[in-house]
Write a protein that holds these residues in place. Sequence first.
Motif, PDB file in Angstrom:
ATOM      1  N   HIS A  28      -8.045 -11.784   8.136  1.00 26.57           N
ATOM      2  CA  HIS A  28      -9.028 -11.290   9.096  1.00 26.57           C
ATOM      3  C   HIS A  28      -9.651 -12.453   9.875  1.00 26.57           C
ATOM      4  O   HIS A  28      -9.795 -12.377  11.101  1.00 26.57           O
ATOM      5  N   ALA A  29      -9.987 -13.522   9.187  1.00 26.00           N
ATOM      6  CA  ALA A  29     -10.562 -14.695   9.852  1.00 26.00           C
ATOM      7  C   ALA A  29      -9.561 -15.301  10.830  1.00 26.00           C
ATOM      8  O   ALA A  29      -9.925 -15.686  11.952  1.00 26.00           O
ATOM      9  N   ALA A  30      -8.298 -15.370  10.434  1.00 25.82           N
ATOM     10  CA  ALA A  30      -7.264 -15.907  11.324  1.00 25.82           C
ATOM     11  C   ALA A  30      -7.098 -15.031  12.559  1.00 25.82           C
ATOM     12  O   ALA A  30      -6.942 -15.533  13.672  1.00 25.82           O
ATOM     13  N   MET A  33      -9.902 -15.634  14.947  1.00 29.45           N
ATOM     14  CA  MET A  33      -9.713 -16.897  15.652  1.00 29.45           C
ATOM     15  C   MET A  33      -8.667 -16.764  16.760  1.00 29.45           C
ATOM     16  O   MET A  33      -8.831 -17.316  17.846  1.00 29.45           O
ATOM     17  N   ARG A  34      -7.597 -15.992  16.509  1.00 29.49           N
ATOM     18  CA  ARG A  34      -6.585 -15.766  17.547  1.00 29.49           C
ATOM     19  C   ARG A  34      -7.172 -15.001  18.727  1.00 29.49           C
ATOM     20  O   ARG A  34      -6.922 -15.332  19.885  1.00 29.49           O
ATOM     21  N   VAL A  35      -7.958 -13.977  18.434  1.00 28.66           N
ATOM     22  CA  VAL A  35      -8.579 -13.191  19.506  1.00 28.66           C
ATOM     23  C   VAL A  35      -9.542 -14.059  20.317  1.00 28.66           C
ATOM     24  O   VAL A  35      -9.548 -14.009  21.545  1.00 28.66           O
ATOM     25  N   ALA A  36     -10.332 -14.873  19.642  1.00 25.38           N
ATOM     26  CA  ALA A  36     -11.270 -15.750  20.343  1.00 25.38           C
ATOM     27  C   ALA A  36     -10.526 -16.744  21.226  1.00 25.38           C
ATOM     28  O   ALA A  36     -10.945 -17.002  22.363  1.00 25.38           O
ATOM     29  N   ALA A  37      -9.415 -17.280  20.749  1.00 27.96           N
ATOM     30  CA  ALA A  37      -8.632 -18.223  21.548  1.00 27.96           C
ATOM     31  C   ALA A  37      -8.047 -17.534  22.778  1.00 27.96           C
ATOM     32  O   ALA A  37      -8.046 -18.102  23.876  1.00 27.96           O
ATOM     33  N   LEU A  41      -8.916 -18.461  26.645  1.00 27.92           N
ATOM     34  CA  LEU A  41      -7.873 -18.783  27.610  1.00 27.92           C
ATOM     35  C   LEU A  41      -7.990 -17.904  28.857  1.00 27.92           C
ATOM     36  O   LEU A  41      -7.830 -18.387  29.984  1.00 27.92           O
ATOM     37  N   ALA A  42      -8.295 -16.629  28.664  1.00 31.09           N
ATOM     38  CA  ALA A  42      -8.463 -15.724  29.806  1.00 31.09           C
ATOM     39  C   ALA A  42      -9.650 -16.151  30.666  1.00 31.09           C
ATOM     40  O   ALA A  42      -9.568 -16.142  31.898  1.00 31.09           O
ATOM     41  N   ARG A  43     -10.754 -16.536  30.028  1.00 29.72           N
ATOM     42  CA  ARG A  43     -11.925 -17.001  30.796  1.00 29.72           C
ATOM     43  C   ARG A  43     -11.604 -18.266  31.573  1.00 29.72           C
ATOM     44  O   ARG A  43     -12.011 -18.413  32.723  1.00 29.72           O
TER      45      ARG A  43
END
Length: 79
Positions: A28-30, A33-37, A41-43
Motif C-alpha cells: 500500500h505504501a509503495a 508513492m507511485r501515485v504521488a510520483a 510528473l503530471a503537474r
Amino acid sequence: MRQRGTDPPNTPTSPENTMYEHEIQQQHAAELMRVAAAERLARQAVKARRAARRTARASGQNASEGPVSSLRNRFARAA
C-alpha cells in the motif's frame, strides 16, 4: 484488512498473520508513492507547457496564433 483491537482477548496474533499485514502495508505504501510520483510528473508537465506557451507568446513565435483582429478593425467607423 483487519483493524487493531478486533482479536478476542488473550488470543496471540500469529506471526504469519503479522507478516501478511506487514506485506500488505508495504504494498500500500509503495502504491501511494507511485501515485504521488505520477501526480508530481503530471503537474510538472502542465507547468512546463504553461511556461512554453508564455515564452512563445512573449517572443512572438507562432504568429499564426496571434489575435484574430486588431483593435482598428474591431469597430465600425463612426459617421
